[in-house]
Design a protein around this motif. Structure first.
Motif, mmCIF file in Angstrom:
data_model
loop_
_atom_site.group_PDB
_atom_site.id
_atom_site.type_symbol
_atom_site.label_atom_id
_atom_site.label_comp_id
_atom_site.label_asym_id
_atom_site.label_seq_id
_atom_site.Cartn_x
_atom_site.Cartn_y
_atom_site.Cartn_z
ATOM 1 N N GLN A 48 0.817 -1.256 0.004
ATOM 2 C CA GLN A 48 -0.006 0.073 -0.110
ATOM 3 C C GLN A 48 0.901 1.123 0.070
ATOM 4 N N TRP A 49 0.729 2.093 -0.982
ATOM 5 C CA TRP A 49 1.588 3.452 -1.179
ATOM 6 C C TRP A 49 0.889 4.652 -0.553
ATOM 7 N N ARG A 50 1.477 5.408 0.075
ATOM 8 C CA ARG A 50 0.878 6.631 0.502
ATOM 9 C C ARG A 50 1.292 7.813 -0.182
ATOM 10 N N SER A 72 6.030 3.705 1.326
ATOM 11 C CA SER A 72 5.348 2.332 1.695
ATOM 12 C C SER A 72 6.216 1.647 2.767
ATOM 13 N N ARG A 189 -0.930 0.988 -11.832
ATOM 14 C CA ARG A 189 -1.912 1.766 -10.882
ATOM 15 C C ARG A 189 -1.815 3.321 -11.497
#
Length: 207
Positions: A48-50, A72, A189
């Motif tokens: 999950q990338w922020r 992440s 994505r």
């Protein structure tokens, strides 16, 4: 143009060297780059990338575009969208594309020679297909001078909508075994959602 490019690469290298909290050869396009076929989708990596922040370089250096930082638990990514004040041909076919890609490698090598990294190795160059785009990619194995910690970093470069789209994806130590799959998943994505304006983007700040 050379001055603009040098300024941009300096900002890029600083971003590559700055880890997000804890721990974060032969060069150029080879003769006969392997065919850039797009593989079947891999299983989700679960990473999950922020979104962290964005920077605009246009106010002081027109043509250097914008950048976005993501982090992440496995590493960090800097996404650059810029045109160097010209319209680029799609993919990797622009007459100036190869020279520009080689320059990004040379700049890292100069940073190694100047002591920004304790040491570094450059991997092979290849073309890959991701989300319908042909990217030219190269890997780096870099060692931080302050603590001798090695880490892996990858550059992916393509042209999209007349602009250069560059991903610098770096991994914390120890690097995950599926780095290639993680990098590909992030790019897929990001391209689908639009790299120019990431979801949840805060106001751009000037570099």
């Amino acid at each position: 143009m050379k001055l603009l490019f040098a300024l941009f690469l300096s900002a890029l290298l600083c971003a590559c060297a700055s880890a997000p909290g804890t721990a974060p050869g032969s060069t150029g396009a080879p003769s006969g780059v392997e065919s850039a076929t797009e593989p079947a989708p891999a299983p989700p990596t679960g990473v999950q990338w922020r979104y962290i922040n964005s920077k605009s370089y246009e106010a002081t250096n027109p043509g250097l575009g914008i950048s976005h930082r993501f982090e992440s638990n496995v590493g960090w990514v800097d996404v650059y969208i810029y045109d160097m004040k010209r319209n680029w041909q799609p993919g990797v076919g622009d007459p100036q594309f190869d020279e520009h890609f080689r320059s990004t490698i040379s700049e890292v090598q100069r940073a190694i020679a100047q002591g920004m990294y304790a040491s570094g190795k450059v991997g092979p160059t290849r073309d890959v297909r991701i989300e319908g785009l042909t990217f030219r990619t190269v890997s780096f194995r870099l060692v931080r001078p302050r603590d001798g910690t090695p880490y892996d970093s990858f550059t992916y470069l393509a042209v999209r909508n007349g602009k250069l789209l560059k991903y610098r994806i770096s991994f914390n130590t120890p690097s995950p075994a599926n780095m290639d799959a993680i990098a590909r998943e992030f790019i897929e994505r990001n391209v689908r959602t639009g790299p120019e304006t990431p979801v949840g983007t805060r106001q751009l700040r000037s570099a």
